[in-house]
Each structure stands twice: as structure tokens, then as C-alpha cells.
Design a protein around this motif. Structure first.
Motif, short mmCIF file in Angstrom:
data_model
loop_
_atom_site.label_atom_id
_atom_site.label_comp_id
_atom_site.label_asym_id
_atom_site.label_seq_id
_atom_site.Cartn_x
_atom_site.Cartn_y
_atom_site.Cartn_z
N ARG A 242 -4.01 6.60 5.31
CA ARG A 242 -4.35 7.61 4.39
C ARG A 242 -4.22 7.53 2.93
O ARG A 242 -4.96 7.88 1.90
CB ARG A 242 -3.80 8.82 5.07
CG ARG A 242 -4.49 9.08 6.34
CD ARG A 242 -3.63 10.55 7.07
NE ARG A 242 -4.03 10.79 8.45
CZ ARG A 242 -3.52 11.68 9.04
NH1 ARG A 242 -2.62 12.48 8.49
NH2 ARG A 242 -3.86 12.19 10.11
N GLY A 243 -2.91 7.19 2.61
CA GLY A 243 -2.62 6.90 1.27
C GLY A 243 -3.52 5.92 0.43
O GLY A 243 -3.83 5.99 -0.64
N VAL A 244 -3.66 5.00 1.18
CA VAL A 244 -4.44 3.68 0.52
C VAL A 244 -5.75 4.27 0.23
O VAL A 244 -6.18 3.98 -0.76
CB VAL A 244 -4.40 2.46 1.74
CG1 VAL A 244 -5.19 1.37 1.19
CG2 VAL A 244 -3.15 1.99 1.72
N LEU A 245 -6.41 4.83 1.31
CA LEU A 245 -7.73 5.34 1.10
C LEU A 245 -7.64 6.37 -0.15
O LEU A 245 -8.96 6.38 -0.78
CB LEU A 245 -8.35 5.97 2.41
CG LEU A 245 -8.57 4.98 3.50
CD1 LEU A 245 -9.09 5.89 4.66
CD2 LEU A 245 -9.61 4.05 3.19
N ALA A 246 -6.89 7.28 -0.12
CA ALA A 246 -7.13 8.09 -1.27
C ALA A 246 -6.77 7.67 -2.49
O ALA A 246 -7.30 7.80 -3.61
CB ALA A 246 -5.62 9.28 -0.98
N ARG A 247 -5.85 6.21 -2.68
CA ARG A 247 -5.58 5.69 -4.01
C ARG A 247 -6.93 5.00 -4.46
O ARG A 247 -7.20 4.74 -5.56
CB ARG A 247 -4.51 4.81 -3.84
CG ARG A 247 -3.11 5.39 -3.84
CD ARG A 247 -2.14 4.67 -4.13
NE ARG A 247 -1.93 3.68 -2.99
CZ ARG A 247 -1.25 3.78 -1.76
NH1 ARG A 247 -0.61 5.07 -1.72
NH2 ARG A 247 -0.88 3.12 -0.89
N LEU A 248 -7.77 4.54 -3.43
CA LEU A 248 -9.02 3.83 -3.68
C LEU A 248 -9.97 4.73 -3.80
O LEU A 248 -11.11 4.23 -4.21
CB LEU A 248 -9.30 2.94 -2.29
CG LEU A 248 -8.29 1.62 -2.35
CD1 LEU A 248 -8.53 0.87 -1.03
CD2 LEU A 248 -8.21 0.85 -3.40
N GLY A 249 -9.97 5.98 -3.91
CA GLY A 249 -10.94 7.09 -4.09
C GLY A 249 -11.87 7.00 -3.13
O GLY A 249 -13.16 7.35 -3.10
N LEU A 250 -11.56 6.49 -1.74
CA LEU A 250 -12.23 6.66 -0.80
C LEU A 250 -12.26 7.82 0.18
O LEU A 250 -13.43 8.32 0.79
CB LEU A 250 -12.15 5.50 0.22
CG LEU A 250 -12.41 4.14 -0.37
CD1 LEU A 250 -12.07 2.99 0.58
CD2 LEU A 250 -13.78 3.93 -0.59
N LEU A 251 -11.04 8.47 0.44
CA LEU A 251 -11.27 9.58 1.29
C LEU A 251 -9.63 10.29 1.06
O LEU A 251 -8.65 9.53 1.25
CB LEU A 251 -10.98 9.33 2.85
CG LEU A 251 -10.92 10.43 3.87
CD1 LEU A 251 -12.17 11.44 3.76
CD2 LEU A 251 -10.83 9.98 5.28
N GLU A 252 -9.71 11.47 0.70
CA GLU A 252 -8.43 12.35 0.71
C GLU A 252 -8.62 13.74 1.22
O GLU A 252 -9.65 14.25 0.97
CB GLU A 252 -7.78 12.44 -0.88
CG GLU A 252 -8.86 12.78 -1.83
CD GLU A 252 -8.25 12.91 -3.40
OE1 GLU A 252 -6.98 12.72 -3.55
OE2 GLU A 252 -9.14 12.67 -4.36
N ARG A 253 -7.62 14.39 1.71
CA ARG A 253 -7.79 15.65 2.24
C ARG A 253 -6.82 16.61 1.25
O ARG A 253 -5.74 16.31 0.84
CB ARG A 253 -6.85 15.79 3.49
CG ARG A 253 -7.08 17.29 4.17
CD ARG A 253 -6.38 17.44 5.47
NE ARG A 253 -4.77 17.51 5.12
CZ ARG A 253 -4.12 17.09 6.44
NH1 ARG A 253 -4.24 17.45 7.64
NH2 ARG A 253 -2.93 17.16 6.06
N VAL A 254 -7.56 17.45 0.49
CA VAL A 254 -7.13 18.24 -0.49
C VAL A 254 -7.21 19.67 -0.34
O VAL A 254 -8.34 20.41 -0.32
CB VAL A 254 -8.01 17.97 -1.85
CG1 VAL A 254 -7.16 18.86 -3.10
CG2 VAL A 254 -8.01 16.53 -2.12
#
Length: 337
Positions: A242-254
Motif C-alpha cells: 500500500r505504501g509503495v503504491l501511494a509513493r508511486l502515485g498509483l493508489l492511496e486511501r485519503v
């Protein structure tokens, strides 16, 4: 969906036909909700009496900050705060003049009658026997009405802890809005409710009673956000991804809160909400964060400065995007049956 007695259950995810349709031209709007509660150590077991209220006078600073920007916050008040005379000093005139609003927030472990054991499952009011949940809610609602001379119309269960009987209790108590659902979060690990599959769009809980859900706003952002509803939770066994996807701008829950959420992420979430045509954006945070040292999010003056900076940036972005604040009465009036 109804419980075995035929009453609606807030924990049941609604269908598209249950979505609230608002009057033409109403949205998009936003509301700032404040979980106005006692101070306690979040890392320790729940305690009926081990709390303080030293931050209550600090509410006045946040109120003045919002008033200067034409925003009327909604303070969802729990029992210890409702009983503190300083609350009236801080917010009484603003509530009386419509510059702030008051709602109900039930922390069962500090709300009378005190009949249950204090433990994690019982910290969710919806897990209590129905008669006890009702008695606690009724006592708190009457206490708030006596303190402020206003009848609250909006409710949030502490820890988002609604249950099978909560909807009936709220309808009988004159509530028009429940805002307990933290969409896209799951609390079953501590015997709480699961809102993983709930939408962020408001929905009718009980049309006949005029009661609807105004869920806290949590958005998926990133290139894969359209797949967020299944992909984010599919990664629960590998949270690092989840953290990897967020850092890559792919997926984050905000979630729309200044507590633990970077301001730039919040702006992305606002834009996602507008792209999804969300009619009402619901922001939230805990009142003890308005005074350093009471929550993990605001440990010192620098962190408090950052909290206000977060709100300035967010409010400016909302203005730029044409998103206006809404009162509870406006939301209720605009909701179409």
C-alpha cells in the motif's frame, strides 16, 4: 437492510437506489465536523474517570479561525464536554447566533447510565444492549439541549460504533443525520463495525423517519483509484505494498482529516471527490488536537501550527474549486426523498 425486528441497520451497505438526491444546484458543499470529546491516553485501556478537559477553552480559537473564513463548524459533543461550563463560554454565543452548530457524539464508557463493563467491545455503543444504548443516547441528547438551548439533529457514534438498533434510537430521538460511518475502513478487528464496502455518497437509512447517513469522506487517489475499492483491501496481507503504491502515485486511501494526512494528499482527495461528483464533503478531527500534547497528531506548538496551516490550505482550495460550506439545516432541507 433491516435487522431481525425490521428496523434499518446502519452497518448494512446501501444500494444505489438508497442514495440521497439533493436539490438541484445544492452541491458541491462541505462541512467541518469536530469530535468534541474529553482528553485521554489513546494508548491505555478505556477508563470511565481517567480523563481531563483542559483543551475546552482552546475551542474558541478554532471557532474564531473558522468564523473569519465564513465557516460554521459542527461540534459533535460527548457527555464530559457537555457538562463543562467552559464549553458554553467558548461556543455558546456562536451556537446561539448560528456561527457554529452542535451535534451528539456518544462515548459510552463516559456516558451515564454506567451499567456496562468498561472494555474494548463495549466502547462501541452499538454493541451494548439496546435499552442501555438508548438510555445513554437520551441522557446525552438531553444534556446537550439543556446546555445550549438547541435541539441537535446530527449524531456520530464514538469510535464509529453503530449497531443493529442505533438507527431506531436515532430516529426516535429526532436525529435527521447520522455521520458515524467511516467509509472504506474496517473495525472488526476490535469487535467494531465494518464499513469497507460503504459508499461515500450520502444514503437513506430510514426514509419514512427522514434519517440519512452522511459518511465521513475517504477517497481513493492515484492512477488506480477506480480499482481502489477492491485493490486496497486485497493488499491487507502485504501492507507495505500500500505504501509503495501511494509513493508511486498509483493508489492511496485519503480520509479528509488533518490528523495524519498530508495537506497535499487532502487536496488530491478533494479533487477526486469533485471528479466523483460527491455532493457533500465531510471533514473531521478530534477536538483535543487543538491543544498540544493530547493526541498523537499534535504533540507540540509546531504541530498545532501545522494543523492550522493544513486548514488554511484546504479551505483555500475549496474556495478555488467553488465548494461552499453548508449548515446542517441546509443539508437536511436539500435532501430529497
Amino acid at each position: 437492510m433491516a435487522d431481525p425486528q425490521g428496523d434499518p441497520d446502519i452497518r448494512a451497505a446501501p444500494g444505489p437506489a438508497d442514495h440521497v438526491q439533493f436539490a438541484p444546484g445544492f452541491g458541491p458543499r462541505f462541512v467541518v465536523t469536530v469530535d468534541t470529546e474529553e482528553e485521554f491516553d489513546w494508548s491505555k485501556p478505556f477508563d470511565r474517570y481517567g480523563h481531563t478537559l483542559s483543551h475546552v477553552p482552546w475551542l474558541g480559537r478554532f471557532q474564531a479561525f473558522c468564523e473569519n473564513l465564513g465557516i460554521a463548524p459542527v461540534y459533535l459533543v460527548d457527555y464530559p464536554v457537555a457538562c463543562d461550563a467552559r464549553m458554553i463560554d467558548a461556543l455558546g454565543p456562536a451556537v446561539a447566533q448560528g456561527r457554529a452548530e452542535i451535534g451528539v457524539q456518544l462515548h459510552p464508557w463516559v456516558s451515564p447510565p454506567h451499567e456496562e463493563d468498561v472494555n474494548v467491545p463495549n466502547s462501541y455503543a452499538g454493541n451494548l444492549p439496546p435499552a442501555l444504548e438508548r438510555a445513554k443516547f437520551d441522557t446525552l441528547r438531553r444534556t446537550i439541549e439543556a446546555a445550549f438551548g438547541r435541539t441537535p439533529l446530527i449524531y456520530r457514534a464514538g469510535r464509529y460504533g453503530v449497531g443493529a438498533h442505533t438507527a431506531r434510537i436515532l430516529a426516535d430521538g429526532g436525529m435527521r443525520i447520522d455521520t458515524s460511518v467511516r467509509a472504506r475502513f474496517d473495525y472488526t478487528g476490535e469487535d467494531g463495525p465494518n464499513f469497507r464496502d460503504h459508499p461515500v455518497h450520502p444514503w437513506w437509512i430510514d426514509r419514512a423517519a427522514g434519517l440519512f447517513e452522511l459518511p465521513l469522506s475517504t477517497l481513493y487517489c492515484g492512477l488506480l483509484r477506480r480499482q481502489g475499492s477492491w485493490l486496497y483491501h486485497a493488499l491487507w496481507r502485504v501492507p507495505r505494498m500500500r505504501g509503495v503504491l501511494a509513493r508511486l502515485g498509483l493508489l492511496e486511501r485519503v480520509p479528509l482529516t488533518p490528523e495524519g494526512v498530508d495537506a497535499r494528499a487532502a487536496l488530491r482527495a478533494i479533487d477526486a471527490a469533485l471528479a466523483d461528483r460527491l455532493p457533500v464533503l465531510v471533514f473531521s478531527f478530534h477536538s483535543p488536537s487543538l491543544c498540544p500534547g493530547h493526541t498523537p497528531y499534535v504533540r507540540d506548538e509546531a504541530a498545532l501550527h501545522q494543523l492550522y496551516a493544513w486548514w488554511r490550505l484546504v479551505f483555500a482550495h475549496l474556495r478555488e474549486r467553488g465548494v461552499r460550506p453548508a449548515s446542517i439545516a441546509e443539508i437536511v432541507t436539500a435532501a430529497q426523498g
